[in-house]
Structure formats: C-alpha cells, structure tokens
Design a protein around this motif. Structure first.
Motif, PDB file in Angstrom:
ATOM      1  N   MET A   1       0.830  -1.198   0.000  1.00  0.00           N
ATOM      2  CA  MET A   1       0.000   0.000   0.000  1.00  0.00           C
ATOM      3  C   MET A   1       0.878   1.268   0.000  1.00  0.00           C
ATOM      4  O   MET A   1       1.918   1.282   0.625  1.00  0.00           O
ATOM      5  N   GLY A   2       0.430   2.309  -0.729  1.00  0.00           N
ATOM      6  CA  GLY A   2       1.238   3.528  -0.795  1.00  0.00           C
ATOM      7  C   GLY A   2       1.120   4.365   0.463  1.00  0.00           C
ATOM      8  O   GLY A   2       0.243   5.209   0.586  1.00  0.00           O
ATOM      9  N   LYS A   3       1.968   4.085   1.439  1.00  0.00           N
ATOM     10  CA  LYS A   3       1.899   4.813   2.707  1.00  0.00           C
ATOM     11  C   LYS A   3       2.848   6.001   2.709  1.00  0.00           C
ATOM     12  O   LYS A   3       3.726   6.089   1.859  1.00  0.00           O
ATOM     13  N   GLY A  41      -0.766   1.279  -6.279  1.00  0.00           N
ATOM     14  CA  GLY A  41      -0.699   2.028  -7.536  1.00  0.00           C
ATOM     15  C   GLY A  41      -0.957   3.520  -7.357  1.00  0.00           C
ATOM     16  O   GLY A  41      -0.820   4.297  -8.294  1.00  0.00           O
ATOM     17  N   LYS A  42      -1.358   3.951  -6.173  1.00  0.00           N
ATOM     18  CA  LYS A  42      -1.590   5.383  -5.952  1.00  0.00           C
ATOM     19  C   LYS A  42      -1.148   5.700  -4.520  1.00  0.00           C
ATOM     20  O   LYS A  42      -1.824   5.285  -3.559  1.00  0.00           O
ATOM     21  N   ASN A  43      -0.009   6.355  -4.374  1.00  0.00           N
ATOM     22  CA  ASN A  43       0.424   6.605  -3.001  1.00  0.00           C
ATOM     23  C   ASN A  43      -0.382   7.755  -2.402  1.00  0.00           C
ATOM     24  O   ASN A  43      -1.146   8.432  -3.088  1.00  0.00           O
ATOM     25  N   GLN A  50      -4.955  14.450  -5.915  1.00  0.00           N
ATOM     26  CA  GLN A  50      -6.143  14.256  -6.759  1.00  0.00           C
ATOM     27  C   GLN A  50      -7.373  14.913  -6.110  1.00  0.00           C
ATOM     28  O   GLN A  50      -8.163  15.584  -6.780  1.00  0.00           O
ATOM     29  N   ILE A  51      -7.486  14.752  -4.786  1.00  0.00           N
ATOM     30  CA  ILE A  51      -8.659  15.324  -4.089  1.00  0.00           C
ATOM     31  C   ILE A  51      -8.621  16.849  -4.136  1.00  0.00           C
ATOM     32  O   ILE A  51      -9.608  17.509  -4.452  1.00  0.00           O
ATOM     33  N   ILE A  52      -7.460  17.408  -3.865  1.00  0.00           N
ATOM     34  CA  ILE A  52      -7.346  18.874  -3.859  1.00  0.00           C
ATOM     35  C   ILE A  52      -7.654  19.414  -5.260  1.00  0.00           C
ATOM     36  O   ILE A  52      -8.366  20.406  -5.422  1.00  0.00           O
ATOM     37  N   ARG A  53      -7.106  18.724  -6.279  1.00  0.00           N
ATOM     38  CA  ARG A  53      -7.340  19.164  -7.658  1.00  0.00           C
ATOM     39  C   ARG A  53      -8.825  19.106  -8.007  1.00  0.00           C
ATOM     40  O   ARG A  53      -9.406  20.026  -8.530  1.00  0.00           O
ATOM     41  N   LYS A  54      -9.441  17.996  -7.631  1.00  0.00           N
ATOM     42  CA  LYS A  54     -10.839  17.779  -8.015  1.00  0.00           C
ATOM     43  C   LYS A  54     -11.778  18.799  -7.353  1.00  0.00           C
ATOM     44  O   LYS A  54     -12.654  19.348  -7.990  1.00  0.00           O
ATOM     45  N   GLU A  69     -16.524   8.890  -4.239  1.00  0.00           N
ATOM     46  CA  GLU A  69     -16.369   8.732  -5.691  1.00  0.00           C
ATOM     47  C   GLU A  69     -14.899   8.566  -6.098  1.00  0.00           C
ATOM     48  O   GLU A  69     -14.600   8.192  -7.217  1.00  0.00           O
ATOM     49  N   ILE A  70     -14.024   8.862  -5.173  1.00  0.00           N
ATOM     50  CA  ILE A  70     -12.589   8.786  -5.505  1.00  0.00           C
ATOM     51  C   ILE A  70     -12.053   7.403  -5.158  1.00  0.00           C
ATOM     52  O   ILE A  70     -12.202   6.948  -4.008  1.00  0.00           O
ATOM     53  N   SER A  71     -11.418   6.764  -6.124  1.00  0.00           N
ATOM     54  CA  SER A  71     -10.923   5.418  -5.823  1.00  0.00           C
ATOM     55  C   SER A  71      -9.750   5.549  -4.850  1.00  0.00           C
ATOM     56  O   SER A  71      -8.853   6.375  -5.037  1.00  0.00           O
ATOM     57  N   GLY A  72      -9.795   4.789  -3.780  1.00  0.00           N
ATOM     58  CA  GLY A  72      -8.763   4.897  -2.741  1.00  0.00           C
ATOM     59  C   GLY A  72      -9.337   5.493  -1.467  1.00  0.00           C
ATOM     60  O   GLY A  72      -8.717   5.438  -0.424  1.00  0.00           O
ATOM     61  N   ILE A  73     -10.520   6.101  -1.559  1.00  0.00           N
ATOM     62  CA  ILE A  73     -11.132   6.665  -0.358  1.00  0.00           C
ATOM     63  C   ILE A  73     -12.361   5.829   0.009  1.00  0.00           C
ATOM     64  O   ILE A  73     -13.354   5.786  -0.736  1.00  0.00           O
TER      65      ILE A  73
END
Ligand SMILES: C[S@@+](CC[C@H](N)C(=O)[O-])C[C@H]1O[C@@H](n2cnc3c(N)ncnc32)[C@H](O)[C@@H]1O
Length: 605
Positions: A1-3, A41-43, A50-54, A69-73
C-alpha cells in the motif's frame, strides 16, 4: 500500500511538518497527513493531490458521498476528512472579527492562505490597529511586482482612512522560491520610505509560496531602512520579533539589588575566552547581578551545579566561589567546550599553539572540496574558509591518537569559537545572509582554559540528571521560548560530532536531535518535575518577562507566576528583578524587558 513511509524521506509531509510546522506544507501535503495511506498504484501523496485538484475551492464543502467517488477513499477515510472540516468550521463560526489578531508572520500568512498557490503574483495588505486587530485585507496588485506600478498611495490611502497603526504586506512567488527578488527589494524600500513619512508602521513584508514562507527582516534601529536578504527554512524571525514586548500582565514584585559583585573576565592576548561567543541567553552581561544575589542570599557552600549551562559563563564565575562545579548541557558542542575550558587532564600549550599555527598557514587553493565546504561553502562561510574549516576538523579527528583528550577538546573548541567570528549570520544558524560575496578570513585562535578545583561535566537531559546529582546551589537557566538551541546551533553540532550526516533544507540542518521540552507546551510540567527531583540547599532560577512578546517563537513558555508557585513547594522563595536589554536578532531594544532571578532556600525535614 502507498503509505507516507514509501515517499522518499525528504518529501515526507510528516517529517516536514515536524521540522518546519504546518505553514511549510501544501494543502495536499496536509491532507496526506490526515489520510495516512494510499492504495496499490496510488500513493497517499497522489491521492491527496487528486482530491485537492478535483474539489479546489469547494474543498471546505466536500461531503462523504463526494469523497466516496474517488478510488482509494473508503467510508472511514471520507468520514475522517469530513469530520475534520466540520470541526474546523465549528470553531471558526464562533470567532468574530475581534479574533483576527495578527501577532506573528504565521497569523498573517493564515489570513492570506488563498494567495499561496496562485499562478499570478499578488500583493496583499493587512491593515491593523494598534492592538494588531485586522481592520481590513486588501489586494493591492495582481501581476509582476514593480516599483513603477505600485504606488504607496494604494497602500497608505486605505491606512489613513482606516486609521490603521500598521500594515503587513504579503506577496506570493508562484515559482516556489521565496527569496526576495530585486524588484521586491525596490518595492519594499519604497513602501518603507512612504510608511515613515505617513507615520504608519510597516510591520512586515512576507513572501509566500505554496510550501514556504520568507519574512523579511527590517532593521528598525537604523534611521535608514534597510532590508536584509536572509535565507532560512520555513517561517523565520520577522519584524514581529523586533517589536517591543508588552509589559507582562503579571507584574511580579521583584526585589531590586544593590550590585556589589565585580566580575573581571580573564583576558589573555591572542587567546579566546569562554565568554567570547555569540549565544542566545548567555548570562555574561548579567553575571555581576546574578552573583551579587547568590553571594548575598546563599550561605557559603562547596558545590555549584549549572544544569542548563549554555556558554558556561556562570560556572566560570562560580568556580571562584565553590570548590566543586557541575556543568551540564545536552548540546555536543557545549560539552566539547566545557571539556576544553574546564576539563581536567594533561595538555601542552606549545603543542596546541604549533598545531594552530600550522592550520593558519593552510592555503585553501590547494584544498579539495570536503563535507563542510560542500554543504556550507558560499552560505554560512565563504567557499575558501569552509574548505579550511572542513580540512582542519578532519585533521583533528585523524590526529586524535596523538592528542590527549583535553588537547582534542581544546582544538575542537578553538575551531568552534573561531568560526563564530566569521559566520555569515546574525549569531545563530537558523539562517544565513544571502550575499554575492562572503568575506574570507578564517583565522584560528586557541582558547584559554580555566582553572577549576573539581569539575564534573555531563551531556544529559536535565530532568534525568536531576535524579543523579547533589549540590549546595543549583542554577537553573532553561530556554524561555520555543526556539530550540539544537536547531539554532546545528552547524556547531555538526562540526563537533563530525559524523557527516545528510543535511536538509535551505538552512542545512541535520535530523532533529536534542529537542527540548522546555521549548514546548510541556515546559511548565518539566520544570515542576525538575524542581521536585533536585537535591540542593538553594535553587536559583533565571527567567525573563518576554512571555507577552508578539512573536510566537519568542513568547515565554512558563509564566513568572507559575515558576514562583513551583518553587514555593520546595521552600521560601525570593524574587529579584533587573531591567535588561534583551538579545533579539541582534537589533532590538525591548524597553520593558526584565530579567528575574528566583532564589529558593530549600526546606529540609
Ligand atoms: C538559556 S540557555 C543557558 C544559558 C547559560 N546560562 C549561559 O549563560 O550561557 C539554555 C541552555 O539549556 C540547554 N538545554 C535546553 N533544554 C535542555 C535539556 N532538556 N537538557 C539539557 N540541556 C538543555 C540548551 O542547549 C541551552 O544551552
């Protein structure tokens, strides 16, 4: 996992937060700390970016559903984020304009956080009344800062209308580099001139980027305003630090003392004396006052312990009155200095003088770059001086087997004191001046050891040491504010330890070590434990009254009232006060500054 731990150390937000505080982190880095880990695949950094951008400006209104809606959350993380936002909103709702008080560069930056990641340059002005309450925030210009475009009228017009007592200017650098540009300096000078004429105090000029803050020093003591290019990490001292400290709310009834102690420092030509160094909180200039009190209040005893010894100047004078001295400080450089000046052991003066003479004959032209010059050359020292300093330090280490322990420490201490004379700083190593040319001029002088009957030297955390030692008089001079000595004198620490660690940031600091609880909120509790554990006939505590200082970093951690209360538990306590000009980035006269000395005669059942 990307920690977070998978991100290279230098980029890790947690580390940067601990090192530089929250203002040095971008929004996505702060969010990364909250989220904690990413997914395969996404640290975590990519996920928070991604969240801040979105959500951009809508971030504060984000819902759990939006986040899902965000994959990883997942639900847990979404709840974590939304609850944190709701909590912050709840607190802010309770705040009125009266709470917008700007007491530090950090306060000013948090009121203008919207400009930190703008793509264009902004100049924003905060108008403050005499109590530093924000009256208005105004965007003065958008676009490249240029003195021909910025007219002081735009800044000072509203100031007059609002009857503002002071202004704080903030300017963003979209490039990320917060070093003041030539244009910035021209604009600052123009604004300062106008401020002087208009009678409006230009409190600070702060350059911000997404990840950094640079607060410009202004020398308010010279009639000619001058800006100093000063390079440091994150938030540094600002003009707030130079403002007058307010009178403490708690006026302690300190006894004044007729000084009757005459201190004659050692003076030996061409030799360095213990007091010949720049050190924050050094009691050198207060020594006569301190010993006038100690000799009057404390019955004659045999032993004296200086448990936050700093420069050691208090011990040097104590050595004339007491047979046995105990010195302690957790800095490696201070420990080496105590061994050099006070330590017992054989040493040969001619041998030391000859070695130093050879060092002074080194021509830097023939030297290769070394650890010291690669990091510090052209920054804290000239390239040429830093090459010699690194070479000398290496040579002392290589020669260690031919030196006695006392000789080894004398050479280290002589080097430490000699570099202080040429360092391109205001006296500590939180920052260096940005200059095109730094004067060479490394010249090593030997230190002049002091005669002491019996000495014990420790490099311990004071609270641990308190359980091990016993002395007739224990002198307690802890740090007063959040400025960590190990971070201020890191170059001396690196040179002493010579373990050549990787250094970080603009100020080139090693990983944190010896971070004092006396610079943190726990200070009061630590002092209470320390006083409880100390075994002494008299306890003598130094403290000053800057706890109302407008700068967060120079605010006192413990109040005078709290100290008095803690000491009273141990025995009858007397308080002495003295007006004093306080060290402050080398410039300021703190009119109301007072030094206090508490003397407790310990009750013994
Ligand atoms: C105010 S200065 C002492 C100044 C000293 N009296 C003088 O005249 O130079 C405080 C000193 O305490 C040291 N210090 C801070 N916290 C400490 C701790 N927990 N244990 C040991 N030393 C500590 C710092 O390194 C610093 O040198």
């Amino acid at each position: 996992m990307g920690k977070l731990k998978d991100i290279p150390k230098i980029d890790r937000p947690r580390e940067r937060f601990l090192e530089k505080g929250p203002d040095a982190l971008s929004k996505s880095e702060l969010l990364a700390i909250l989220i904690g880990s990413g997914i395969k695949g996404k640290n975590v950094k990519q996920l928070s970016e991604q969240i801040i951008r979105k959500f951009g400006d809508k971030f504060l209104d984000i819902t759990v559903d939006d986040l899902l809606e965000i994959s990883g959350i997942g639900e847990a993380k979404a709840l974590q984020i939304v609850s944190a936002l709701a909590l912050v909103r709840r607190f802010y709702e309770g705040l009125g304009p009266k709470d917008n008080i700007v007491l530090s560069a950090q306060d000013a930056v948090s009121l203008t956080s919207d400009i930190r990641d703008k793509k264009k340059e902004y100049l924003v002005c905060l108008y403050l009344n005499a109590r530093n309450v924000l009256l208005k925030k105004e965007v003065i210009s958008i676009g490249i800062l240029d003195k021909s475009i910025i007219h002081p009228r735009e800044i000072f017009g509203p100031a007059v209308e609002l009857r503002a007592a002071g202004v704080v200017l903030l300017h963003n650098h979209p490039s990320g580099d917060v070093t003041p540009s030539k244009q910035d300096v021209e604009v600052i000078n123009k604004i300062l001139e106008a401020g002087k004429i208009m009678g409006v105090n230009v409190i600070d000029f702060i350059i911000v980027s997404e990840n950094d803050i640079h607060s410009i020093f202004i020398d308010i003591q010279t009639s000619e305003s001058k800006t100093t290019h000063y390079v440091s990490d994150g938030v540094q001292n600002s003009l707030f630090d130079l403002l007058e400290a307010e009178r403490p709310k708690y006026e302690i009834n300190g006894e004044r003392i007729q000084e009757n102690y005459f201190y004659i420092p050692q003076v030996k030509k061409n030799h360095i004396q213990l007091q010949n160094r720049r050190y924050i909180g050094s009691k050198h200039k207060l020594i006569e006052w301190i010993f006038s009190i100690i000799t009057k209040e404390c019955e004659k005893g045999n032993s004296f312990a200086d448990i936050f010894a700093g420069t050691g100047v208090v011990s040097a004078v104590a050595a004339r009155h007491f047979d046995e001295i105990i010195l302690n400080d957790f800095l490696h450089s201070n420990y080496a200095i105590y061994h050099a000046f006070f330590g017992s052991g054989e040493w040969d003066r001619d041998k030391i003088n000859n070695i130093i003479k050879d060092y002074n004959n080194i021509d830097s032209g023939g030297l290769e770059d070394n650890y010291f010059s690669e990091y510090f050359g052209g920054k804290y020292f000239s390239k040429s001086s830093s090459k010699i300093i690194g070479f000398v330090r290496e040579n002392i280490e290589e020669n260690k087997n031919n030196l006695t322990s006392k000789e080894y420490y004398i050479l280290i201490a002589s080097l430490l004191y000699s570099i202080d004379k040429i360092a391109n700083t205001v006296g500590h190593y939180d920052a260096y001046f940005k200059k095109d040319h730094i004067e060479d001029g490394f010249f090593m002088k030997p230190i002049d050891p002091i005669e002491v009957k019996k000495v014990t030297i420790y490099r311990e955390d004071t609270n641990l040491l308190a359980k091990q030692i016993k002395a007739d008089v224990v002198y307690i001079d802890p740090p007063y504010n959040s400025r960590q000595y190990s971070r201020f004198y890191h170059v001396l620490e690196t040179l002493t330890k010579w373990d050549k660690p990787k250094l970080h940031g603009t100020a080139l600091k090693p990983d944190p070590e010896n971070m004092s609880d006396y610079c943190r909120v726990q200070a009061k509790d630590r002092l209470a434990e320390l006083i409880r554990d100390l075994n002494a006939k008299y306890l003598v505590v130094s403290y000053n009254n800057t706890y109302d200082s407008k700068s967060n970093s120079s605010k006192n951690k413990i109040t005078l009232q709290e100290i008095e209360k803690i000491l009273e538990r141990k025995g009858k306590t007397k308080v002495f006060e003295k007006d004093y000009r306080h060290f402050n980035a080398g410039n300021t006269n703190f009119n109301n500054h007072k030094e206090y000395l508490f003397v407790t005669k310990v009750d013994h059942e």
